[in-house]
Design a protein around this motif. Structure first.
Motif, mmCIF file in Angstrom:
data_model
loop_
_atom_site.group_PDB
_atom_site.id
_atom_site.type_symbol
_atom_site.label_atom_id
_atom_site.label_comp_id
_atom_site.label_asym_id
_atom_site.label_seq_id
_atom_site.Cartn_x
_atom_site.Cartn_y
_atom_site.Cartn_z
ATOM 1 N N GLY A 167 66.996 -37.135 43.148
ATOM 2 C CA GLY A 167 65.972 -37.416 42.143
ATOM 3 C C GLY A 167 65.470 -36.155 41.462
ATOM 4 O O GLY A 167 65.281 -36.119 40.238
ATOM 5 N N LEU A 168 65.243 -35.101 42.250
ATOM 6 C CA LEU A 168 64.796 -33.836 41.661
ATOM 7 C C LEU A 168 65.861 -33.238 40.751
ATOM 8 O O LEU A 168 65.541 -32.646 39.712
ATOM 9 C CB LEU A 168 64.428 -32.854 42.774
ATOM 10 C CG LEU A 168 63.157 -33.172 43.567
ATOM 11 C CD1 LEU A 168 63.009 -32.202 44.734
ATOM 12 C CD2 LEU A 168 61.928 -33.105 42.658
ATOM 13 N N ALA A 169 67.135 -33.395 41.134
ATOM 14 C CA ALA A 169 68.214 -32.889 40.282
ATOM 15 C C ALA A 169 68.253 -33.642 38.956
ATOM 16 O O ALA A 169 68.451 -33.034 37.885
ATOM 17 C CB ALA A 169 69.555 -33.012 41.008
ATOM 18 N N ALA A 170 68.059 -34.964 38.987
ATOM 19 C CA ALA A 170 68.043 -35.747 37.755
ATOM 20 C C ALA A 170 66.863 -35.362 36.865
ATOM 21 O O ALA A 170 67.015 -35.208 35.646
ATOM 22 C CB ALA A 170 67.997 -37.240 38.086
ATOM 23 N N ILE A 171 65.689 -35.190 37.471
ATOM 24 C CA ILE A 171 64.512 -34.793 36.695
ATOM 25 C C ILE A 171 64.709 -33.403 36.096
ATOM 26 O O ILE A 171 64.364 -33.151 34.927
ATOM 27 C CB ILE A 171 63.257 -34.820 37.585
ATOM 28 C CG1 ILE A 171 62.894 -36.265 37.945
ATOM 29 C CG2 ILE A 171 62.088 -34.144 36.892
ATOM 30 C CD1 ILE A 171 62.373 -37.085 36.795
#
Length: 234
Positions: free
Chosen positions: A207-211
């Motif tokens: 999720g952090l990578a996508a954000i």
């Protein structure tokens, strides 16, 4: 039990804040539409006067169409444009209070947007490194929650800032991707708050990578709006 109540109260406060900002956006849109309609009506009233004035000055203007006079006219127009900008700034005091408030909040977008830009990539880095070095994982929860708080605020301020802009496809992409970052960042913040033991898990890192990727795209779109497509040309 106490922590569960705190989460519920925080969620209710957050929903109330989002509702207030949504109502504010609706009011700002209505005020901007009403102001634009008034400006168009004023322009329609003043256009016949400008046409008659232009017709009366046509003969004298054609007789003196030399290069020095053209340059003098350009200088006069530039000075008039600067004075017009100054008049617009001075006339802000005549605007309704809430319209001035919405515009002022929109001008905070370049300031607020730097917080999620900093928090989420830093959280991604510490979460990845923290899988091998647990000491580095201590600030992950704080970084994710802080990013989740500021991301929706930055998105809302961006919408307020773009309400007076002309329709543009890039601005539309920038707006809705900002909404996605705001909602996704807030969801990650709630997840990190309620399940801190999963802040280094594969789901959180994904999720952090996508954000972080979306924030990078947002930065490119925002710079394109202000500097053009070729702002990264080498």
């Amino acid at each position: 039990m106490n922590s569960k109540r705190l989460v519920q109260r925080a969620a209710r406060a957050w929903l109330a804040l989002m509702l207030m900002l949504g109502v504010g956006l609706t009011g700002a849109a209505f005020a901007h539409k009403h102001g634009k309609h008034g400006e168009e009506h004023h322009a329609e009233q003043t256009s016949p006067m400008q046409t008659s004035s232009t017709g009366s000055q046509g003969a004298s203007g054609s007789a003196s169409s030399s290069s020095p006079s053209a340059s003098a006219s350009e200088l006069h127009e530039a000075d008039h444009g600067m004075m017009g900008d100054m008049d617009m700034e001075a006339d802000r005091s005549k605007l309704p209070f809430f319209e001035r408030l919405y515009e002022w909040l929109g001008r905070l977008h370049p300031v607020i947007v730097h917080f999620p830009i900093a928090f989420f990539p830093a959280a991604l880095l510490t979460a990845v490194v923290g899988r091998r070095r647990p000491a580095f994982a201590a600030p992950v929860q704080f970084l994710v929650i802080a990013g989740g708080v500021f991301a929706p605020i930055a998105a809302m301020a961006g919408w307020l800032a773009g309400m007076t802009a002309d329709p543009d496809p890039i601005l539309t992409y920038h707006r809705w991707l900002g909404v996605a970052v705001g909602v996704g960042g807030a969801a990650l913040g709630v997840w990190a708050w309620r399940r801190p033991f999963e802040d280094r898990g594969a789901g959180m890192i994904l999720g952090l990578a996508a954000i972080t990727a979306a924030i990078a795209i947002q930065g490119f779109l925002g710079a394109t709006i202000t500097h053009g497509w070729d702002h990264l040309m080498f």
